[in-house]
Design an enzyme around this catalytic site. Sequence first.
Site, PDB file in Angstrom:
ATOM      1  N   THR A 185       0.825  -1.207   0.000  1.00 39.03           N
ATOM      2  CA  THR A 185       0.000   0.000   0.000  1.00 39.03           C
ATOM      3  C   THR A 185       0.854   1.250   0.000  1.00 39.03           C
ATOM      4  O   THR A 185       1.893   1.277   0.645  1.00 39.03           O
ATOM      5  CB  THR A 185      -0.833   0.047   1.293  1.00 39.03           C
ATOM      6  OG1 THR A 185      -1.666  -1.075   1.316  1.00 39.03           O
ATOM      7  CG2 THR A 185      -1.639   1.315   1.390  1.00 39.03           C
TER       8      THR A 185
ATOM      9  N   GLY B 118      -9.973  -3.722   3.556  1.00 41.01           N
ATOM     10  CA  GLY B 118      -8.770  -3.799   4.385  1.00 41.01           C
ATOM     11  C   GLY B 118      -8.648  -2.617   5.325  1.00 41.01           C
ATOM     12  O   GLY B 118      -9.618  -1.907   5.607  1.00 41.01           O
TER      13      GLY B 118
ATOM     14  N   THR C 157       1.516  -0.189   6.436  1.00 43.53           N
ATOM     15  CA  THR C 157       1.391  -1.097   5.304  1.00 43.53           C
ATOM     16  C   THR C 157       1.522  -2.514   5.852  1.00 43.53           C
ATOM     17  O   THR C 157       2.137  -2.721   6.886  1.00 43.53           O
ATOM     18  CB  THR C 157       2.473  -0.813   4.244  1.00 43.53           C
ATOM     19  OG1 THR C 157       2.376  -1.784   3.196  1.00 43.53           O
ATOM     20  CG2 THR C 157       3.872  -0.880   4.822  1.00 43.53           C
ATOM     21  N   GLY C 158       0.909  -3.460   5.155  1.00 43.34           N
ATOM     22  CA  GLY C 158       1.023  -4.837   5.622  1.00 43.34           C
ATOM     23  C   GLY C 158      -0.309  -5.544   5.643  1.00 43.34           C
ATOM     24  O   GLY C 158      -1.230  -5.182   4.903  1.00 43.34           O
ATOM     25  N   ASP C 159      -0.399  -6.555   6.489  1.00 45.75           N
ATOM     26  CA  ASP C 159      -1.587  -7.397   6.550  1.00 45.75           C
ATOM     27  C   ASP C 159      -2.735  -6.646   7.218  1.00 45.75           C
ATOM     28  O   ASP C 159      -2.905  -6.657   8.431  1.00 45.75           O
ATOM     29  CB  ASP C 159      -1.249  -8.673   7.320  1.00 45.75           C
ATOM     30  CG  ASP C 159      -2.417  -9.639   7.344  1.00 45.75           C
ATOM     31  OD1 ASP C 159      -3.563  -9.238   7.014  1.00 45.75           O
ATOM     32  OD2 ASP C 159      -2.198 -10.803   7.709  1.00 45.75           O
TER      33      ASP C 159
HETATM   34  C1  SD4 Z   1      -4.494  -4.330   2.838  1.00 46.01           C
HETATM   35  N1  SD4 Z   1      -2.885  -3.021   4.001  1.00 46.01           N
HETATM   36  O1  SD4 Z   1      -5.438  -4.154   2.107  1.00 46.01           O
HETATM   37  C2  SD4 Z   1      -3.349  -3.401   2.707  1.00 46.01           C
HETATM   38  C3  SD4 Z   1      -2.301  -4.021   1.878  1.00 46.01           C
HETATM   39  C4  SD4 Z   1      -1.009  -3.388   2.134  1.00 46.01           C
HETATM   40  O2  SD4 Z   1       1.134  -3.041   1.847  1.00 46.01           O
HETATM   41  O3  SD4 Z   1      -0.767  -2.674   3.009  1.00 46.01           O
HETATM   42  N2  SD4 Z   1      -0.015  -3.605   1.462  1.00 46.01           N
HETATM   43  O4  SD4 Z   1      -4.425  -5.232   3.680  1.00 46.01           O
END
Ligand code: SD4
Length: 332
Positions: free
Chosen positions: A197, A227, A248-250
């Site tokens: 992201t 998300g 950013t992340g999960d």
């Molecule tokens: C998500 N946080 O939709 C976002 C994806 C993401 O770095 O951050 N990617 O879960």
Amino acid sequence: SEKYPLVVSTWPFLDAVRAAWRAVDGGSSAVEAVVEGCSACEELMCDGTVGPGGSPDENGETTIDAMVMDGSTMEVGAVAAMRYVKDGIRAANLVMRHTKHTMLVGEKASEFAISMGLPGPTNLSSPESVEKWSKWKTNGCLPNFRKNVVPQNGCGPYHPKDFLLTAELEEGTCPGGDMLGSLSSISSHVDVKNHDTISMAVIDQMGKIAVGTSTNGATFKIPGRVGDGPIAGSSAYADTEVGACGATGDGDIMMRFLPCYQVVESMRLGMEPELAAMDAISRIARKYPDFVGAIFAVNKEGVHAGACHGWTFQYSIRTSAMKDVEVFKVFP
Ligand code: SD4
């Protein structure tokens, strides 16, 4: 002043940071610069995970989550699981500027965005996203984000395990067969490459702070999934009196903790950005040792730091003391 203007962004999205920098250095507000920066990333389809053409869901469709927050007024605009419109951050900004709402979702978000002048309806798929999805279909549709389910046949529909056990008792048959064993071992596996992201913070020449995010989410998500991207306090948060944070992340895990709200509130109570970032990440890691994520923190003095878990993180910065964007590496 030497402390600002300043632009920070997740990842080495250099051209996005440059676009935001050009805007804010030229006198634009923090909100305007955030919109320019995130929009540049959407147009460039940064890493395939911002803008159109990435993260196909189980039906092969790309949808967009985006959010903008004005840390001076605490106004927020967001779109979630938006279809057919590629300009996520601009749509979010229209929600903030032209409605009294905070978030619009799905097809209704698209209708609003188009009615307010954004291009659409557009097909958000790309040759890459279609190919990724067809491969997944051909290889049996192992779901990334389902748990305790069995597919009725091959690619679904998926049913809860209990539901099928009841059906089995009633009908004396065993739908699903041995798929039950293999599927149950696939929890919510997340591909590290899924997660890039853009989350950006800008401090403008007046010292006002804004943040924005844009993402097409997670690959093979269940249609309808939203998300952390459009959730203020989770993917990003700003308060002109204190500072800002971007994540950013999960997102499925991170949005349970509102890590960016946590970071800004910790800084408000006097914590340095580095400690605030590390604290927010470790609160999540204590409950979910396998989670993958990262955040940056910046206070209103322009002091910045990052923290991460499960991967190596990079964030990008531009200030007037720099000749161009500088990238900072953060290790777990
Ligand atoms: C998500 N946080 O939709 C976002 C994806 C993401 O770095 O951050 N990617 O879960």
